[in-house]
Write an enzyme that holds these catalytic residues in place. Structure first.
Site, PDB file in Angstrom:
ATOM      1  N   ASP A  55      -5.867  -6.016  10.814  1.00  0.00           N
ATOM      2  CA  ASP A  55      -6.882  -5.463  11.714  1.00  0.00           C
ATOM      3  C   ASP A  55      -6.515  -5.728  13.169  1.00  0.00           C
ATOM      4  OD1 ASP A  55      -8.412  -4.734   9.470  1.00  0.00           O
ATOM      5  OD2 ASP A  55      -9.361  -6.714   9.406  1.00  0.00           O
ATOM      6  N   GLU A 112       0.826  -1.211   0.000  1.00  0.00           N
ATOM      7  CA  GLU A 112       0.000   0.000   0.000  1.00  0.00           C
ATOM      8  C   GLU A 112       0.857   1.256   0.000  1.00  0.00           C
ATOM      9  OE1 GLU A 112      -3.724  -2.138   2.362  1.00  0.00           O
ATOM     10  OE2 GLU A 112      -2.224  -0.964   3.464  1.00  0.00           O
TER      11      GLU A 112
END
Length: 310
Positions: free
Chosen positions: A254, A189
């Site tokens: 997460d 990312e």
């Protein structure tokens, strides 16, 4: 009022299962099916509650699958702030291939949101008076690219801390037009944000540039089996990946974010929060399918973590 607001604008019903072999054309028989509520913000809230933190979950829900999502969230120990939308909640599908040990993950785009949905979302965020806001996961179709940037600016104005875990244009626009407390991109990312591939030295430099120009107070970059590093005004803290048996990568990022935010909310310093994040990410890959991390595994891994040589 909880201390942490988790935002899931594009949640999922996660279905995980196993198959002997995944191959084209043939009908693939699966077994051991498990259905769980999922998506970035949902998983973050689930882990925060497991770690003893108090969270609220703001999420979008629509159609028959949205009702399944609502029902699966009802018994979890955090407050729910559902935003009802017209289109049905997406279903994500994960298949663990027994023959190879590979994991196949199928994740659709998700339902569209409209201006009324977005107004309800903005109102809920504006009404939150806790300390931390976690903007996690992809933006649904119809949500403007500046959705998280607007939240970050509002959080800054109110003295709140926004944690950003997203990708693509949403990540780029937010970091280019707002300031967040913690950004947690993966190496891939970060490369997408920069626009080209990066070795570790280049990734460190890119993360430090974000810190130096005020886009983020902290930037945690995860690199899979290579570990992770945390960039801050004090420099870079590097951690090797804990050695664990990998069963599923679902929810590792997460879990990392959830553990860091829970540690921040408990008053721990950034180094302790980062190490907790590393332990939680490693604990998540030790579990099957969508189970996420177990607190006892986090505690065990955390006791043995040490920063890698710089």
């Amino acid at each position: 009022m909880a201390e942490i607001l988790c935002i899931a604008l594009n949640p999922t019903i996660d279905i995980s299962c196993t198959a002997e072999r995944v191959q084209p054309t043939h009908k693939i028989r699966t077994s051991s099916q498990v259905r769980s509520p999922g998506g970035g913000g949902v998983n973050v809230a689930r882990v925060i509650s497991r770690l003893g933190g108090e969270a609220e979950l703001l999420y979008c829900s629509g159609g028959a699958t949205g009702k399944l999502l609502d029902d699966s969230l009802q018994d979890l120990p955090f407050d729910l702030l559902p935003v009802q939308i017209d289109e049905p909640t997406r279903i994500a599908f994960m298949v663990a291939e027994q023959q190879s040990g590979f994991e196949y993950r199928f994740v659709p785009d998700g339902p569209s949101v409209n201006s009324e949905d977005l107004a309800s979302i903005r109102s809920a965020v504006a009404g939150f008076s806790g300390r931390y806001i976690v903007a996690s996961g992809s933006l649904p179709p119809g949500a403007p690219v500046d959705t998280y940037a607007v939240m970050a600016r509002e959080a800054c104005r109110k003295g709140q801390r926004l944690v950003l875990d997203t990708s693509g244009e949403a990540l780029k626009h937010t970091l280019d037009h707002a300031a967040v407390y913690l950004a947690k991109p993966s190496l891939r990312e970060l490369e997408s944000y920069i626009g080209h591939s990066l070795n570790e030295a280049g990734a460190r430099a890119a993360a430090m540039t974000l810190v130096e120009r005020g886009a983020a107070t902290y930037v945690a970059v995860s690199m899979g089996a290579q570990g992770a590093f945390l960039a801050s005004a004090d420099g870079v803290l590097r951690m090797s990946a804990p050695r664990v048996v990998v069963r599923s990568a679902v929810g590792a990022g997460d879990s990392f974010v959830a553990a860091m935010v829970t540690s921040f909310a408990a008053g721990h310093d950034v180094k302790a929060a980062f190490l907790r994040g590393m332990a939680a990410g490693a604990a998540a890959v030790m579990t099957e399918g969508t189970e996420l991390c177990r607190p006892e595994d986090i505690d065990e891994i955390y006791q043995h973590l040490k920063p890698a040589p710089q």
